[in-house]
Motif scaffolding. Structure first.
Motif, short mmCIF file in Angstrom:
data_model
loop_
_atom_site.label_atom_id
_atom_site.label_comp_id
_atom_site.label_asym_id
_atom_site.label_seq_id
_atom_site.Cartn_x
_atom_site.Cartn_y
_atom_site.Cartn_z
N SER A 28 -16.31 -3.21 2.27
CA SER A 28 -15.10 -2.02 1.88
C SER A 28 -15.96 -1.35 1.05
N GLU A 30 -14.33 1.73 -2.02
CA GLU A 30 -14.50 2.29 -3.14
C GLU A 30 -14.59 3.70 -3.71
N TYR A 34 -11.74 8.22 -1.76
CA TYR A 34 -10.77 7.82 -0.31
C TYR A 34 -10.34 6.78 -1.30
N PRO A 35 -8.70 7.01 -1.72
CA PRO A 35 -8.64 6.51 -2.31
C PRO A 35 -8.11 5.14 -2.01
N GLU A 36 -8.08 5.54 -0.79
CA GLU A 36 -7.16 4.25 -0.22
C GLU A 36 -8.32 3.31 0.30
N GLY A 37 -9.75 3.84 0.12
CA GLY A 37 -10.79 2.68 0.57
C GLY A 37 -11.49 3.44 2.19
N ILE A 38 -12.13 2.93 2.20
CA ILE A 38 -12.91 2.77 3.19
C ILE A 38 -13.61 1.90 3.91
N LYS A 50 -12.87 -0.28 9.94
CA LYS A 50 -11.36 -0.91 9.51
C LYS A 50 -10.21 -0.28 9.93
N SER A 51 -10.69 1.35 9.85
CA SER A 51 -9.22 2.62 10.14
C SER A 51 -10.17 3.48 11.36
N ASP A 54 -12.92 5.33 10.27
CA ASP A 54 -14.24 4.98 8.78
C ASP A 54 -15.95 4.85 9.21
#
Length: 204
Positions: A28, A30, A34-38, A50-51, A54
């Motif tokens: 992951s 941070e 990308y505040p929600e993370g990738i 993950k999305s 990503d």
């Protein structure tokens, strides 16, 4: 080996079928942009975001610092791993059928060696991606490398990279634990049987 112990060894082998459905490892990232993370998940035969976008976004970030794009098709280990786990499943079932205790220990030894080899290979893969950078990259920081951590977290410029085992890894550990328990129990039951036989001889 008793019938229950054979079934237990077969279960240890069949548990590995679940690895084809769950990721083995997860990375992951941070970052402020990308505040929600990738992140990406490493499965037995693929590397996927993950999305939905990503992996594309990670390759975009990597381009700016000169890292090679991550293309699952070019990673030979992803073609080999399904066969490795297939071998462990088939050989584990064969051991359960034959009921040979010594072969359980051999199976566990091969499993552990393959796991260690996998972690070493993962480290080398990360080292290659993080150190062999394009000298013409848009962003160049003298002396900076971008190798992700093997496990744990690491700050890479303004990105915090987190690497950790996923569900498939714990399934593999569970499989090894079940097989190890069966090996230990077969030894205890053999010792108990010998002790009973010795007691009967002494009583006679």
């Amino acid at each position: 080996m008793s019938s229950k112990q054979r079934i237990g060894m077969a279960l240890a082998a069949l548990l590995l079928l679940l690895i084809y459905f769950f990721p083995l490892w997860s990375i992951s990232m941070e970052a402020p942009q990308y505040p929600e993370g990738i992140g990406m998940n490493i499965t037995v035969n693929n590397i996927e975001g993950k999305s939905p976008h990503d992996l594309e976004n990670i390759n975009g970030l990597n381009h700016y610092i000169g890292m090679k794009p991550i293309t699952p098709e070019s990673i030979p280990e992803l073609k080999i791993m399904p066969f490795i786990f297939g071998f462990l499943i088939v050989s584990g079932l064969a051991i359960a059928w034959r009921g040979n205790r010594k072969w359980i220990l051999a199976w566990l030894g091969i499993f552990v060696l393959l796991a260690i080899a996998g972690l070493v290979d993962f480290y080398i893969w990360g080292y290659d991606y993080g150190h062999n950078l394009n000298p013409n990259a848009p962003i160049k920081v003298p002396g900076m490398t971008y190798q992700p951590p093997l496990i744990g977290s690491k700050q890479l410029l303004n990105i915090n990279a987190i690497s950790q085992p996923h569900i498939g890894f714990y399934i593999a550990l569970l499989s090894m634990s079940v097989a190890g328990l069966i090996w230990w129990k077969t030894g205890n039951s053999k010792g108990a049987g010998k002790k009973q036989a010795d007691n009967k001889k002494a009583a006679a």
